[in-house]
Design a protein around this motif. Structure first.
Motif, PDB file in Angstrom:
ATOM      1  N   SER A   1     -89.758 -59.551  61.114  1.00  0.00           N
ATOM      2  CA  SER A   1     -88.365 -59.942  61.172  1.00  0.00           C
ATOM      3  C   SER A   1     -88.116 -61.423  60.997  1.00  0.00           C
ATOM      4  CB  SER A   1     -87.817 -59.535  62.537  1.00  0.00           C
ATOM      5  OG  SER A   1     -86.696 -60.264  62.882  1.00  0.00           O
TER       6      SER A   1
ATOM      7  N   ASP B   1     -68.826 -42.070  62.502  1.00  0.00           N
ATOM      8  CA  ASP B   1     -69.477 -40.783  62.265  1.00  0.00           C
ATOM      9  C   ASP B   1     -69.136 -39.769  63.346  1.00  0.00           C
ATOM     10  OD1 ASP B   1     -70.574 -41.816  60.019  1.00  0.00           O
ATOM     11  OD2 ASP B   1     -72.541 -42.242  60.904  1.00  0.00           O
TER      12      ASP B   1
ATOM     13  N   HIS C   1     -94.166 -51.898  71.451  1.00  0.00           N
ATOM     14  CA  HIS C   1     -93.949 -50.702  70.624  1.00  0.00           C
ATOM     15  C   HIS C   1     -93.160 -49.654  71.370  1.00  0.00           C
ATOM     16  CE1 HIS C   1     -97.380 -51.981  67.890  1.00  0.00           C
ATOM     17  NE2 HIS C   1     -96.292 -51.942  67.165  1.00  0.00           N
TER      18      HIS C   1
ATOM     19  N   THR D   1     -69.526 -46.674  62.696  1.00  0.00           N
ATOM     20  CA  THR D   1     -69.103 -46.312  61.339  1.00  0.00           C
ATOM     21  C   THR D   1     -68.195 -45.077  61.356  1.00  0.00           C
ATOM     22  OG1 THR D   1     -71.199 -45.155  61.088  1.00  0.00           O
ATOM     23  CG2 THR D   1     -71.035 -47.325  60.062  1.00  0.00           C
TER      24      THR D   1
ATOM     25  N   ILE E   1     -83.818 -56.293  70.739  1.00  0.00           N
ATOM     26  CA  ILE E   1     -84.783 -56.042  69.659  1.00  0.00           C
ATOM     27  C   ILE E   1     -85.449 -57.361  69.252  1.00  0.00           C
ATOM     28  CG2 ILE E   1     -85.008 -55.334  67.230  1.00  0.00           C
ATOM     29  CD1 ILE E   1     -82.829 -53.223  67.796  1.00  0.00           C
TER      30      ILE E   1
ATOM     31  N   GLN F   1     -85.145 -62.370  61.814  1.00  0.00           N
ATOM     32  CA  GLN F   1     -83.919 -62.511  62.604  1.00  0.00           C
ATOM     33  C   GLN F   1     -84.048 -63.734  63.503  1.00  0.00           C
ATOM     34  OE1 GLN F   1     -82.989 -59.141  65.003  1.00  0.00           O
ATOM     35  NE2 GLN F   1     -83.839 -57.749  63.508  1.00  0.00           N
TER      36      GLN F   1
ATOM     37  N   ARG G   1     -89.547 -50.553  71.543  1.00  0.00           N
ATOM     38  CA  ARG G   1     -88.778 -50.506  70.306  1.00  0.00           C
ATOM     39  C   ARG G   1     -88.229 -49.123  70.001  1.00  0.00           C
ATOM     40  NH1 ARG G   1     -92.303 -53.253  65.741  1.00  0.00           N
ATOM     41  NH2 ARG G   1     -91.075 -55.080  65.311  1.00  0.00           N
ATOM     42  N   THR G   2     -88.937 -48.072  70.438  1.00  0.00           N
ATOM     43  CA  THR G   2     -88.478 -46.729  70.092  1.00  0.00           C
ATOM     44  C   THR G   2     -87.104 -46.435  70.704  1.00  0.00           C
ATOM     45  OG1 THR G   2     -90.709 -46.018  69.730  1.00  0.00           O
ATOM     46  CG2 THR G   2     -89.105 -44.287  70.149  1.00  0.00           C
TER      47      THR G   2
ATOM     48  N   GLU H   1     -74.705 -47.490  65.626  1.00  0.00           N
ATOM     49  CA  GLU H   1     -74.282 -47.622  64.231  1.00  0.00           C
ATOM     50  C   GLU H   1     -73.373 -46.454  63.847  1.00  0.00           C
ATOM     51  OE1 GLU H   1     -77.565 -47.636  61.432  1.00  0.00           O
ATOM     52  OE2 GLU H   1     -76.188 -47.127  59.789  1.00  0.00           O
ATOM     53  N   MET H   2     -73.779 -45.235  64.274  1.00  0.00           N
ATOM     54  CA  MET H   2     -72.981 -44.057  63.917  1.00  0.00           C
ATOM     55  C   MET H   2     -71.616 -44.089  64.600  1.00  0.00           C
ATOM     56  SD  MET H   2     -75.512 -40.881  63.248  1.00  0.00           S
ATOM     57  CE  MET H   2     -76.440 -40.815  64.736  1.00  0.00           C
TER      58      MET H   2
ATOM     59  N   LYS I   1     -79.841 -48.302  68.636  1.00  0.00           N
ATOM     60  CA  LYS I   1     -79.331 -48.994  67.441  1.00  0.00           C
ATOM     61  C   LYS I   1     -78.645 -48.001  66.494  1.00  0.00           C
ATOM     62  CE  LYS I   1     -80.990 -51.891  63.612  1.00  0.00           C
ATOM     63  NZ  LYS I   1     -80.363 -53.190  63.858  1.00  0.00           N
ATOM     64  N   TRP I   2     -79.352 -46.904  66.259  1.00  0.00           N
ATOM     65  CA  TRP I   2     -78.827 -45.956  65.267  1.00  0.00           C
ATOM     66  C   TRP I   2     -77.605 -45.185  65.784  1.00  0.00           C
ATOM     67  CZ3 TRP I   2     -84.179 -43.872  63.173  1.00  0.00           C
ATOM     68  CH2 TRP I   2     -84.749 -44.882  62.371  1.00  0.00           C
ATOM     69  N   TYR I   3     -77.615 -44.832  67.060  1.00  0.00           N
ATOM     70  CA  TYR I   3     -76.438 -44.119  67.600  1.00  0.00           C
ATOM     71  C   TYR I   3     -75.223 -45.053  67.628  1.00  0.00           C
ATOM     72  CZ  TYR I   3     -78.903 -39.831  68.629  1.00  0.00           C
ATOM     73  OH  TYR I   3     -79.588 -38.664  68.499  1.00  0.00           O
TER      74      TYR I   3
ATOM     75  N   SER J   1     -84.511 -48.440  68.979  1.00  0.00           N
ATOM     76  CA  SER J   1     -84.126 -47.918  67.665  1.00  0.00           C
ATOM     77  C   SER J   1     -83.094 -46.816  67.826  1.00  0.00           C
ATOM     78  CB  SER J   1     -85.326 -47.333  66.930  1.00  0.00           C
ATOM     79  OG  SER J   1     -86.365 -48.249  66.917  1.00  0.00           O
ATOM     80  N   ALA J   2     -83.333 -45.957  68.824  1.00  0.00           N
ATOM     81  CA  ALA J   2     -82.388 -44.851  69.049  1.00  0.00           C
ATOM     82  C   ALA J   2     -81.012 -45.424  69.371  1.00  0.00           C
ATOM     83  CB  ALA J   2     -82.887 -43.955  70.173  1.00  0.00           C
TER      84      ALA J   2
END
Lengths: 499, 132
Positions: A494, A286, A266, A284, A309, A496, A269-270, A280-281, A276-278, A273-274
C-alpha cells in the motif's frame, strides 16, 4: 702505582653496585660502600665474614651450581634473593668472577650485586595485572578477538574459540575474515561491509546487530551474531578489538514477536476487509438509498475502518522490515517523478488546506539506482506529515538536490513543529510529539519510525530540524548507487498515507 | 440467442466475505457459484453435467481452510477441462513468492483484499472477460 690503586679503590667505592672481593674460601677481603649500603651491614661487619651474612636464602642447588661454575674459573650470573640486616628481603642480579694475581694464580672471587628489587616488584605487579586481565578476559561471556590493523588475529579468548570452533593455535596469525566469516541474511557480507574495512576511529564503535540479519557461519558453526569492533592506536601498537556473542536466542524471541505481528496483522485484515466491502455496498446504495445523515455516519465508519487498515498495514510493513524479509529491487528511478506522483495522490488534502507547494528541484530529473517502492514509502511518510502538521494556507517546500554520491530530499513545512524535548524520541516506534497529539489527534506514531527503517535498508539516513510553532524540515539522503538486490519473502503494502 | 450473464465461481472461506462478494457480483449482473472451501469448488466442477456449465471466471482466496491457493490452482490448471478458466487471486496475504508462483501458474491477477473496493475488483474482472 700506589696512587693508581687508591684511585681504583675510590672508583669501586663510588660504584652504585654492591662489590665484594673474597678469597678462595669465600671470606670477604674487601667490600665497597654500596655493599654496606645494600646489605645494611657495616664494612667492618662484612669484611672477614662470607656472603652468607646476608644470603643463604636460596635452595642449596643454587649455591652448588654457582660454586660449580666459579670453581671451574667461569663467570657466574644469576638472580638471587637476599636479606638485609633489617630483615628486609631484596632481589639482586649477581655476577661472580674468579680473580687471578699477576702470576695467573687463582686467588679469589669478585662478586657484584645489582639490587633489582624495584624491577622485581614491577615485574610481579605486571604479572599479577596480566593474570588478572587474562582471567577476566577468559571469564568474559562474550567472544573476544584482537587483531592487527590488517585483521590478523593476535589474540582470541576461550569463548570465541568455542563459538567459532577453532583453537588458539588454529586462529593464530589467520585473518579475522577467515576466522569469523560474517553473513547477512544468509549471504556472505559485502567486502565493504566488514568492520575492518570501515575501521572506527579510536573511541567510536562499529556495531553489527543480529536484528539487521548478521550471522556467523563456519564449517560447523552457524549462529546469529551481535558484534562490536573498536580500534586502538598506541605508540607502536595498533589493532582492532572485536567482541561478539551468539544471539541465536535473542533472534528466536525476535522472530516470535515478528511472527506474532505478521499473523495478527493477517487475521486483523480479514474482518477489516469484510467491513470495508459491506460499507462500500451500503454507501453505493446496494441495500437501498441512505438518508443524508445515514450516509454521513456510514462514511465516518468507513473512514475509521480505512484508518485501521492503514495501521495494520504499517504494522505489517514494520514487521517485514524488522524481520529482514523485505524484497529490495534496485532499478533506475526518478526521484522527482516519484515525488510528483505522490503529490497527485495528496491533491485533495493539499487543496482542502489551501497549502502552497514550493518545488525546489535542482534538476528536472534525478535518476538514482534504488528501490522506487521503498523510496515512495519514505517520501509518503515525510510528505504526509508535512501536510498533516501544517496549518491552513501554509506552505510546504520540497527540495531535491545531490552531490556526486548522494541525493538529498527535504520536506520543509511551516507547521506546528516538534518541541525540543521530543527531538530525541521522534523516530521511536509509536512515539508522537506532545503538540502533535494535541493538534492532530489521529496518528499512530509509526510513520517516521517506518520511514527511518526503510531509509536504513536503502543505506540512507533521515535527519530533521524543527522549532515548535515554526515548522519542521525533514531531509532524507541516500546514495545514488550501490544498493544491492535482495531476494525477500515480502514487499511493502500500500502506498496509502500512514496514519 | 440472448447472451447469458457471466458466471463467477467464488472460492472464499470467510462466510461474510463470500456473501458480500456474491451479492455485489449479482448486483453487477453476474451469476455466482459460492464455495466455502477448495474441495467444495473442486467437487462442484467435477460434478458438472456439461462443459457449458463451467464458470467463466474464478475468484480465489489464497488461504482456504482445506488447501492453499497453490494447490487449488494446480488442480485447475492440470485439468484440461478447466485449465482455460481465468482465475483472479484476491487475498490478504501477498508475499512476493506467493504472487510469483500464482502468476506463474497462470493467475490473471493477484490483489490484496483490504486494499481494494469491490467496485475496482469487478471492473478488473470485466476487463478480463472482455479480453476472453
Amino acid at each position: 702505582m700506589i696512587q693508581n690503586l687508591e684511585l681504583y679503590k675510590r672508583a669501586l667505592d663510588c660504584a652504585s653496585n654492591h662489590i665484594i672481593i673474597t678469597d678462595l674460601k669465600g671470606i670477604i677481603q674487601y667490600a665497597n660502600t654500596a655493599a654496606s649500603h645494600v646489605t645494611g651491614y657495616s664494612t667492618q661487619e662484612i669484611i672477614g665474614s662470607t656472603p652468607k651474612l646476608w644470603g643463604g636464602l636460596m635452595d642449596q642447588s643454587f649455591y652448588d651450581d654457582m660454586w660449580k661454575h666459579i670453581s671451574q674459573k667461569e663467570m657466574y650470573r644469576g638472580e638471587i634473593r637476599n636479606r638485609r640486616k633489617s630483615g628486609e628481603i631484596y632481589y639482586a642480579e649477581i655476577t661472580v668472577s674468579p680473580v687471578f694475581d699477576e702470576t695467573g694464580t687463582h686467588v679469589g672471587y669478585i662478586g657484584m650485586e645489582e639490587d633489582i628489587s624495584h624491577r622485581k616488584d614491577l615485574e610481579s605487579k605486571l604479572r599479577h595485572e596480566r593474570d588478572r586481565l587474562s582471567t577476566v578476559v577468559s571469564a568474559m561471556a562474550e567472544g573476544l578477538v584482537v587483531t592487527d590493523l590488517e585483521g590478523n588475529v593476535t589474540f582470541i579468548n576461550l569463548i570465541a574459540q568455542k563459538l567459532l570452533g577453532i583453537t588458539e593455535k588454529g586462529a593464530d596469525g589467520k585473518n579475522i575474515r577467515e576466522v569469523l566469516p560474517l553473513y547477512r541474511y544468509e549471504k556472505p557480507i559485502h567486502k565493504n561491509e566488514h568492520p575492518l574495512e570501515k575501521l572506527p576511529e579510536p573511541g567510536s564503535i562499529c556495531t553489527l546487530d543480529f536484528d539487521s540479519g548478521y550471522s556467523v557461519k563456519t564449517a560447523d558453526k552457524n549462529f546469529a551474531v551481535s558484534l562490536k569492533a573498536t580500534t586502538f592506536r598506541e605508540k607502536d601498537h595498533a589493532g582492532v578489538v572485536i567482541v561478539f556473542n551468539d544471539a541465536t536466542r535473542e533472534k528466536e524471541i525476535d522472530q516470535r514477536k515478528t511472527d506474532f505481528i505478521s499473523l495478527a496483522s493477517h487475521q486483523l485484515r480479514t474482518p477489516l476487509s469484510a467491513s470495508k466491502w459491506y460499507l462500500e455496498m451500503l454507501l453505493t446504495g446496494d441495500a437501498g438509498e441512505l438518508s443524508t445523515e445515514q450516509k454521513e455516519f456510514t462514511r465516518n465508519i468507513e473512514f475509521s475502518n480505512n484508518r485501521m487498515i492503514s495501521l495494520v498495514n504499517s504494522l505489517l510493513n514494520i514487521s517485514r522490515i524488522e524481520s529482514g524479509r523485505i524484497l529490495i529491487e534496485p532499478q533506475p528511478s526518478d526521484v522527482v517523478q516519484l515525488i510528483d506522483e505522490l503529490l497527485v495522490d495528496f491533491d485533495r488534502e493539499i487543496r482542502e488546506k489551501s497549502l502552497e507547494i514550493v518545488k525546489e528541484y535542482s534538476e528536472s530529473k534525478m535518476i538514482v539506482e534504488s528501490d522506487p517502492k521503498l523510496l515512495t514509502h519514505i517520501f509518503l511518510a515525510l510528505l504526509s506529515n508535512a501536510i498533516r502538521y501544517s496549518d491552513k494556507n501554509g506552505s510546504v517546500k520540497i527540495s531535491v538536490d545531490d552531490d556526486p554520491e548522494n541525493v538529498f530530499i527535504s520536506f520543509a513545512d511551516q507547521g506546528y513543529g516538534i518541541s525540543s524535548h521530543d527531538h530525541d524520541r521522534i523516530f521511536e516506534k509509536f512515539f508522537r510529539g506532545e503538540n502533535a497529539t494535541k493538534i492532530v489527534t489521529d496518528g499512530s506514531g509509526l510513520g517516521l519510525y517506518l520511514a527511518r527503517l526503510i531509509a536504513h535498508e536503502l543505506h540512507g539516513t533521515i535527519s530533521f530540524d524543527s522549532t515548535i510553532d515554526q515548522g519542521s524540515t525533514f531531509t532524507v539522503s541516500f546514495p545514488k548507487k550501490g544498493l544491492e538486490y535482495r531476494k525477500g519473502e515480502v514487499s511493502l503494502d500500500s502506498k496509502q498515507s500512514i496514519y | 440467442m440472448t447472451k447469458k450473464n457471466p458466471v463467477i465461481m467464488i472460492v472464499e472461506d470467510e462466510n461474510l466475505l463470500l456473501q458480500a462478494i456474491s451479492k455485489k457480483l449479482q448486483l453487477n449482473n453476474f451469476e455466482t457459484i459460492t464455495c466455502i472451501s477448495g474441495h467444495q469448488a473442486i467437487d462442484y466442477l467435477e460434478n458438472l453435467d456439461s462443459l457449458v456449465e463451467l464458470p467463466d471466471f474464478i475468484w480465489l482466496d489464497y488461504y482456504l481452510k482445506d488447501m492453499n491457493g497453490l494447490t487449488f490452482m494446480s488442480k485447475i490448471k492440470n485439468n484440461p477441462k478447466w485449465e482455460e478458466i481465468p482465475v483472479i487471486v484476491i487475498s490478504n496475504s501477498a508475499s512476493p513468492d506467493k504472487v510469483e508462483s500464482m502468476m506463474a501458474l497462470g493467475a490473471k491477477q493477484y490483489l490484496i483484499k483490504a486494499e481494494h473496493r469491490l467496485d475496482e475488483i469487478i471492473t478488473t474482472i470485466r476487463d478480463f472477460l472482455k479480453e476472453v
